[in-house]
Design an enzyme around this catalytic site. Structure first.
Site, short mmCIF file in Angstrom:
data_model
loop_
_atom_site.label_atom_id
_atom_site.label_comp_id
_atom_site.label_asym_id
_atom_site.label_seq_id
_atom_site.Cartn_x
_atom_site.Cartn_y
_atom_site.Cartn_z
N CYS A 1 1.02 -1.19 0.24
CA CYS A 1 0.11 0.01 0.17
C CYS A 1 1.03 1.13 0.16
O CYS A 1 2.23 1.33 0.67
CB CYS A 1 -0.91 -0.03 1.34
N ASP B 1 0.48 3.73 1.66
CA ASP B 1 0.42 4.20 3.05
C ASP B 1 1.80 4.70 3.63
O ASP B 1 2.81 3.78 3.60
CB ASP B 1 -0.26 3.53 4.13
N ARG C 1 3.09 4.60 6.46
CA ARG C 1 3.62 4.00 7.54
C ARG C 1 3.90 2.76 7.30
O ARG C 1 4.28 1.76 8.09
CB ARG C 1 2.31 3.95 8.44
N HIS D 1 -1.98 -3.97 5.16
CA HIS D 1 -1.52 -3.44 6.45
C HIS D 1 -2.91 -3.22 7.15
O HIS D 1 -4.16 -2.69 6.45
CB HIS D 1 -0.62 -2.35 6.60
N CYS E 1 -5.77 -0.09 7.11
CA CYS E 1 -5.74 0.37 5.82
C CYS E 1 -7.02 1.33 5.49
O CYS E 1 -8.06 0.80 5.35
CB CYS E 1 -5.64 -0.56 4.61
CO CO Z 1 -3.57 1.18 3.11
#
Ligand code: CO
Length: 219
Positions: free
Chosen positions: A44, A46, A48, A100, A103
């Site tokens: 992803c 993302d 993080r 994750h 998400c």
């Molecule tokens: Co995500």
């Protein structure tokens, strides 16, 4: 959270490059020669979930493709081109699809929340949700988001496995394993979803076992 501004990023970059040169002389000149990663990471976008840091891999060791909610769609030339390059040119041995928990894309899909253009992208996760509707409804509402993260990874592993790139690679006898993992933003740990496919014949029963495993772990 840091409050780094743009000039800090350049400063950090110079410090990092200096540190690497001190600790491992010749590191960058070695990288210039070629990249020869054994791993491809499909994750992803993302912020993080940084592939290299999570796995302790150096520059040159993992070929990365990231998009919102780690989706592999058969009409997505971006993802397919990245997979083809990784498999045919770089000859990676492992491709990991990594979701994750927490998400945003999966949460939006689960709750049918409209967020804009990405609704059309997230629709692919809603297809996953709808395919596993009875399983999801049998699970406590507060656990459903994590379950959908796991199911989405398992479905995207299947999508990699049945891509033309992988069908051709396996038919040619190339050794590539596709893995399904989920990352815990809350604890920094990777979880193996037991969906590791090393040949196309094994895929279907691995898929069923992995889906059963998700359900058994959360029921
Ligand atoms: Co995500």
């Amino acid at each position: 959270m840091t409050t780094a501004n743009i000039s800090d990023l350049f400063k950090h970059n110079r410090e990092w490059a200096d540190q690497m040169n001190r600790d491992r002389p010749g590191f960058f000149t070695g990288l210039v020669e070629q990249q020869s990663p054994r791993y491809m990471w499909i994750g992803c976008s993302d912020s993080r979930v940084p592939a290299n840091q999570i796995t302790g891999l150096d520059p040159g060791e993992v070929f990365v493709h990231r998009n919102v909610a780690n989706i592999v769609v058969h009409s997505d030339l971006n993802a397919l081109s990245a997979i083809q390059f990784a498999v045919e040119m770089l000859r990676v041995e492992h491709i990991m699809v990594v979701g994750h928990y927490g998400c945003g894309g999966v949460l939006a899909a689960l709750h049918g929340k409209r967020i804009g253009l990405a609704d059309n992208w997230i629709r692919h996760i809603q297809d996953v949700r709808d395919r596993h509707r009875s399983l999801l409804e049998s699970i406590a509402p507060e656990k459903r988001a994590d379950v959908l993260v796991d199911l989405n990874v398992i479905e995207q592993v299947v999508n990699v496995c049945v891509s033309t790139v992988m069908v051709d690679a396996w038919a040619a006898g190339q050794k590539v394993s596709i893995h399904g993992w989920a990352f815990g933003v809350h604890d920094g740990l990777l979880k193996d979803l037991n969906m590791t496919v090393a040949n196309p014949d094994a895929m279907e029963h691995l898929y069923r076992d992995a889906v059963d495993g998700v359900w058994a772990a959360r029921k």
